[in-house]
Motif scaffolding. Structure first.
Motif, PDB file in Angstrom:
ATOM      1  N   TYR A 195       0.820  -1.214   0.000  1.00 34.93           N
ATOM      2  CA  TYR A 195       0.000   0.000   0.000  1.00 34.93           C
ATOM      3  C   TYR A 195       0.852   1.262   0.000  1.00 34.93           C
ATOM      4  O   TYR A 195       0.592   2.208  -0.741  1.00 34.93           O
ATOM      5  N   LEU A 196       1.904   1.255   0.825  1.00 31.79           N
ATOM      6  CA  LEU A 196       2.706   2.464   1.000  1.00 31.79           C
ATOM      7  C   LEU A 196       3.760   2.652  -0.086  1.00 31.79           C
ATOM      8  O   LEU A 196       3.994   3.767  -0.551  1.00 31.79           O
ATOM      9  N   TYR A 197       4.380   1.548  -0.537  1.00 31.38           N
ATOM     10  CA  TYR A 197       5.500   1.675  -1.468  1.00 31.38           C
ATOM     11  C   TYR A 197       5.184   1.236  -2.896  1.00 31.38           C
ATOM     12  O   TYR A 197       5.853   1.673  -3.832  1.00 31.38           O
ATOM     13  N   GLU A 198       4.182   0.381  -3.064  1.00 29.70           N
ATOM     14  CA  GLU A 198       3.830  -0.070  -4.411  1.00 29.70           C
ATOM     15  C   GLU A 198       2.616   0.665  -4.975  1.00 29.70           C
ATOM     16  O   GLU A 198       2.322   0.559  -6.160  1.00 29.70           O
ATOM     17  N   GLY A 199       1.880   1.376  -4.129  1.00 32.33           N
ATOM     18  CA  GLY A 199       0.750   2.166  -4.597  1.00 32.33           C
ATOM     19  C   GLY A 199      -0.496   1.362  -4.909  1.00 32.33           C
ATOM     20  O   GLY A 199      -1.406   1.855  -5.581  1.00 32.33           O
ATOM     21  N   LEU A 200      -0.592   0.108  -4.428  1.00 29.38           N
ATOM     22  CA  LEU A 200      -1.763  -0.718  -4.700  1.00 29.38           C
ATOM     23  C   LEU A 200      -2.936  -0.288  -3.825  1.00 29.38           C
ATOM     24  O   LEU A 200      -2.735   0.183  -2.701  1.00 29.38           O
ATOM     25  N   SER A 201      -4.151  -0.449  -4.334  1.00 34.21           N
ATOM     26  CA  SER A 201      -5.353  -0.155  -3.558  1.00 34.21           C
ATOM     27  C   SER A 201      -5.672  -1.340  -2.657  1.00 34.21           C
ATOM     28  O   SER A 201      -5.107  -2.433  -2.820  1.00 34.21           O
ATOM     29  N   ASP A 482       4.001   6.571 -17.430  1.00 31.72           N
ATOM     30  CA  ASP A 482       2.804   5.729 -17.373  1.00 31.72           C
ATOM     31  C   ASP A 482       2.284   5.556 -15.948  1.00 31.72           C
ATOM     32  O   ASP A 482       1.289   4.859 -15.728  1.00 31.72           O
ATOM     33  N   PHE A 483       2.956   6.198 -14.984  1.00 29.04           N
ATOM     34  CA  PHE A 483       2.542   6.058 -13.593  1.00 29.04           C
ATOM     35  C   PHE A 483       1.265   6.840 -13.319  1.00 29.04           C
ATOM     36  O   PHE A 483       1.013   7.885 -13.919  1.00 29.04           O
ATOM     37  N   SER A 484       0.483   6.355 -12.354  1.00 29.88           N
ATOM     38  CA  SER A 484      -0.641   7.135 -11.842  1.00 29.88           C
ATOM     39  C   SER A 484      -0.066   8.224 -10.927  1.00 29.88           C
ATOM     40  O   SER A 484       1.078   8.124 -10.471  1.00 29.88           O
ATOM     41  N   GLN A 485      -0.873   9.245 -10.655  1.00 24.24           N
ATOM     42  CA  GLN A 485      -0.407  10.324  -9.782  1.00 24.24           C
ATOM     43  C   GLN A 485      -0.067   9.771  -8.396  1.00 24.24           C
ATOM     44  O   GLN A 485       0.883  10.228  -7.761  1.00 24.24           O
ATOM     45  N   GLU A 486      -0.827   8.788  -7.959  1.00 23.14           N
ATOM     46  CA  GLU A 486      -0.591   8.231  -6.624  1.00 23.14           C
ATOM     47  C   GLU A 486       0.752   7.516  -6.555  1.00 23.14           C
ATOM     48  O   GLU A 486       1.485   7.636  -5.569  1.00 23.14           O
ATOM     49  N   ARG A 487       1.109   6.781  -7.615  1.00 23.44           N
ATOM     50  CA  ARG A 487       2.387   6.075  -7.612  1.00 23.44           C
ATOM     51  C   ARG A 487       3.541   7.064  -7.709  1.00 23.44           C
ATOM     52  O   ARG A 487       4.588   6.881  -7.089  1.00 23.44           O
ATOM     53  N   LYS A 488       3.346   8.123  -8.487  1.00 22.40           N
ATOM     54  CA  LYS A 488       4.377   9.163  -8.559  1.00 22.40           C
ATOM     55  C   LYS A 488       4.600   9.775  -7.178  1.00 22.40           C
ATOM     56  O   LYS A 488       5.733  10.032  -6.774  1.00 22.40           O
ATOM     57  N   ARG A 489       3.492  10.022  -6.482  1.00 22.52           N
ATOM     58  CA  ARG A 489       3.608  10.628  -5.164  1.00 22.52           C
ATOM     59  C   ARG A 489       4.403   9.729  -4.204  1.00 22.52           C
ATOM     60  O   ARG A 489       5.194  10.200  -3.386  1.00 22.52           O
ATOM     61  N   LEU A 490       4.209   8.414  -4.314  1.00 20.10           N
ATOM     62  CA  LEU A 490       4.935   7.484  -3.455  1.00 20.10           C
ATOM     63  C   LEU A 490       6.440   7.549  -3.694  1.00 20.10           C
ATOM     64  O   LEU A 490       7.236   7.499  -2.753  1.00 20.10           O
ATOM     65  N   TYR A 491       6.846   7.657  -4.972  1.00 19.65           N
ATOM     66  CA  TYR A 491       8.270   7.780  -5.278  1.00 19.65           C
ATOM     67  C   TYR A 491       8.846   9.064  -4.685  1.00 19.65           C
ATOM     68  O   TYR A 491       9.926   9.072  -4.090  1.00 19.65           O
ATOM     69  N   ILE A 492       8.107  10.156  -4.858  1.00 21.98           N
ATOM     70  CA  ILE A 492       8.575  11.435  -4.330  1.00 21.98           C
ATOM     71  C   ILE A 492       8.682  11.361  -2.811  1.00 21.98           C
ATOM     72  O   ILE A 492       9.666  11.801  -2.204  1.00 21.98           O
ATOM     73  N   GLU A 493       7.653  10.789  -2.185  1.00 15.74           N
ATOM     74  CA  GLU A 493       7.593  10.732  -0.726  1.00 15.74           C
ATOM     75  C   GLU A 493       8.745   9.917  -0.153  1.00 15.74           C
ATOM     76  O   GLU A 493       9.293  10.253   0.900  1.00 15.74           O
ATOM     77  N   ASN A 494       9.123   8.852  -0.851  1.00 20.59           N
ATOM     78  CA  ASN A 494      10.120   7.930  -0.305  1.00 20.59           C
ATOM     79  C   ASN A 494      11.546   8.230  -0.751  1.00 20.59           C
ATOM     80  O   ASN A 494      12.472   7.582  -0.259  1.00 20.59           O
ATOM     81  N   LEU A 495      11.726   9.180  -1.648  1.00 17.66           N
ATOM     82  CA  LEU A 495      13.075   9.420  -2.158  1.00 17.66           C
ATOM     83  C   LEU A 495      13.509  10.874  -2.098  1.00 17.66           C
ATOM     84  O   LEU A 495      14.653  11.163  -1.776  1.00 17.66           O
ATOM     85  N   VAL A 496      12.607  11.813  -2.416  1.00 21.56           N
ATOM     86  CA  VAL A 496      12.988  13.225  -2.472  1.00 21.56           C
ATOM     87  C   VAL A 496      12.842  13.855  -1.093  1.00 21.56           C
ATOM     88  O   VAL A 496      11.772  13.810  -0.487  1.00 21.56           O
ATOM     89  N   GLU A 497      13.927  14.416  -0.602  1.00 24.33           N
ATOM     90  CA  GLU A 497      13.921  15.082   0.689  1.00 24.33           C
ATOM     91  C   GLU A 497      13.561  16.558   0.564  1.00 24.33           C
ATOM     92  O   GLU A 497      12.780  17.086   1.355  1.00 24.33           O
ATOM     93  N   LYS A 498      14.110  17.230  -0.478  1.00 22.34           N
ATOM     94  CA  LYS A 498      13.921  18.674  -0.582  1.00 22.34           C
ATOM     95  C   LYS A 498      14.234  19.137  -2.001  1.00 22.34           C
ATOM     96  O   LYS A 498      15.111  18.579  -2.664  1.00 22.34           O
ATOM     97  N   VAL A 499      13.473  20.142  -2.471  1.00 23.28           N
ATOM     98  CA  VAL A 499      13.747  20.793  -3.761  1.00 23.28           C
ATOM     99  C   VAL A 499      13.877  22.293  -3.487  1.00 23.28           C
ATOM    100  O   VAL A 499      12.934  22.932  -3.027  1.00 23.28           O
TER     101      VAL A 499
END
Length: 534
Positions: A195-201, A482-499
């Motif tokens: 749920y948290l890292y793969e973005g599955l419902s 091809d990612f959904s917005q939710e899956r993109k958000r998970l990548y950002i949340e788990n990898l990007v610290e600051k812009v």
């Protein structure tokens, strides 16, 4: 002619209030019933005990009571002895049925409690009094439930376990702890990971688990509801919640008087921070609730929300959406939506205070994919090891310090023992003995501290496979278009610290968190920066 004693059966039922009221315990009921049988000269031929609650349960669903009624009708007993009528029946309907069965069977019913009215004897007045007494008992049930709930609420407030079944855990009444159920706890960890890292419902997770043959705690197939219940349970963070009333579907939340307390009798499997992220995702995915306003939902979800900062003033930039209206030459109007990250600082800036959010989100993803391919696995592994060595050195220093204190305590205990041998004063011997006890307790605390640290050191480890799994996961970002917005958000949340936005360019800071498998908390971080042009 010898007259044989009447054959009697004792009937007892466990009360949910027996821990509060000793008179409702099974042992007390049996003692009073046996005393009554001895007083009346009855011979006890059987003791029937009903272990389960009889609240809101019909006679047909009470096998022990059915067995008792059959024994009376078959003539196996001449009398029934019970502590109170409430142990036998609770409702008005049941008292009528049970009384009729015992009357027709010529089976006498005796209550050991002297305050109880006899059942099945006397005229209309006695029958009416019995009915009134039973009605009073029904009213007492509601009060009883309120008292029990109040008692349980207080125990929960004090951080004590008062019940609850949780997938992955099982309460051990001997150790007074929630212990892992190995097969189940792995499923729970997988659910949070999907749920948290793969973005599955929740629906996709249920299908995934069912396809792989996993079963629930009750050995049934997983349903979306069961997945949702696990994700919402705070016990997996080490917090015990009790008394919370969940809101009904499409209805406003119901106020509750529940408690949530950080407890030490359960080992967490997820951090509170990650659990809160899960709840945020669940809220963002939920539909419109009854009574809520018809707010406009922007097409952009501001993927970098809370992560974009102004390079000049250092303040956080906030997402804003709006519309711009243009008037064409033919007189018609054109409305264009815009989505921006905006700096609210009022001081002059050498660069623009706003940036198009869709453009910045897209650029960060594009360069993120490029930078991940550039990362040298060996150098990142060495950097991880360096962080790990720093943490473990601190833990070894703690062990060394604790061992030194244990040695000092041992020396002090030896000196006290020598003093005891040299004196004959009873008071001094007692003083020295008390000091020795205190010293031994101090030594035991330091030994326990060493044991915990050593256990922690065994679980803290980062090898190349951990690193490769991490990089393989984020390498799949190549297909971000091809990612959904939710899956993109998970990548950002788990990898990007600051812009950090500086007008014509931005600095992106990545962070890889090293997690302690013992406490499930971050113990080290590896930062990595790269620049992008806007």
């Amino acid at each position: 002619m010898v007259i044989s004693a009447k054959r009697a059966a004792i009937f007892m039922r466990r009360s949910i209030e027996d821990k509060i009221n000793e008179k409702l315990s099974l042992s007390y009921q049996e003692k009073m019933c046996r005393d009554k049988a001895h007083e009346l000269g009855y011979e006890i031929v059987e003791v029937i005990t009903e272990e389960v609650s009889a609240y809101n349960v019909s006679i047909q669903d009470r096998p022990k009571l059915q067995y008792l009624l059959n024994a009376a009708m078959d003539g196996d007993i001449d009398a029934l002895i019970c502590w109170q009528k409430s142990r036998l029946v609770r409702s008005l309907e049941d008292i009528v049925i049970v009384s009729e069965v015992f009357n027709k069977s010529n089976c006498e019913v005796v209550f050991a409690d002297p305050s109880e009215l006899p059942m099945g004897k006397g005229g209309d007045i006695d029958i009416l009094m019995n009915i009134m007494s039973t009605w009073r008992d029904e009213a007492e049930v509601a009060k009883l439930r309120s008292r029990i709930k109040s008692h349980l609420r207080q125990r929960a407030k004090d951080g004590k376990y008062v019940g609850g079944i949780f997938t992955g855990y099982q309460w051990n009444k001997h150790t007074k702890r929630m212990e892992f159920v190995p097969e189940e706890i792995d499923i729970v960890k997988r659910i949070f990971d999907l749920y948290l890292y793969e973005g599955l419902s929740v629906k996709q997770i249920a299908q995934n688990l069912n396809e792989q043959g996993y079963k629930t705690k009750k050995m049934k197939k997983f349903l979306p509801y069961s997945i949702s219940k696990i994700l919402k349970s705070k016990i997996y963070t080490g917090y015990y919640r009790w008394g919370f009333t969940t809101s009904k579907r499409r209805a406003a939340p119901i106020p509750s008087e529940g408690f949530e307390t950080k407890v030490d009798w359960v080992d967490p499997i997820i951090t509170l921070e990650d659990w809160n992220k899960v709840q945020g995702i669940m809220i963002s995915r939920s539909g419109k609730k009854r009574g809520s306003k018809n707010n406009i939902i922007p097409k952009s979800s501001f993927l970098l929300s809370d992560k974009v900062y102004c390079g000049h003033c250092g303040k956080k930039m906030f997402g804003r959406n709006g519309c711009t209206t243009y008037k064409r030459k033919d007189g018609t109007q054109r409305v264009t939506e815009h989505y921006r990250y905006f700096c609210n600082d009022t001081s002059p800036h050498p660069h623009s205070k706003r940036v198009d959010s869709k453009m910045l989100d897209s650029l960060v993803f594009k360069h993120l994919a490029l930078e991940i391919r550039k990362i040298d696995k060996d150098s990142l592994f060495l950097e991880g090891k360096k962080e790990l060595e720093f943490v473990t050195k601190h833990l070894y220093d703690e062990i060394k310090e604790s061992q030194s204190k244990i040695e000092k305590i041992s020396t002090a205990i030896e000196n006290l023992l020598i003093n005891i041998e040299k004196t004959t004063d009873v008071d001094l011997v007692k003083i020295y003995g008390d000091r020795i006890k205190e010293k031994k307790l101090d030594a035991a605390e330091y030994k326990e501290k060493i044991r915990v640290i050593q256990k922690k050191l065994k679980t803290i480890d980062v090898d190349k496979k951990d690193l490769e799994d991490f990089l393989d996961y984020f390498s799949s970002i190549d297909g971000y278009n091809d990612f959904s917005q939710e899956r993109k958000r998970l990548y950002i949340e788990n990898l990007v610290e600051k812009v950090e936005f500086n007008g014509r360019e931005a600095t992106v800071t990545l962070r890889w968190n090293l997690k302690d498998k013992f406490t499930f908390e971050n113990f080290a971080n590896i930062d990595y920066n790269f620049e992008i042009s806007i």
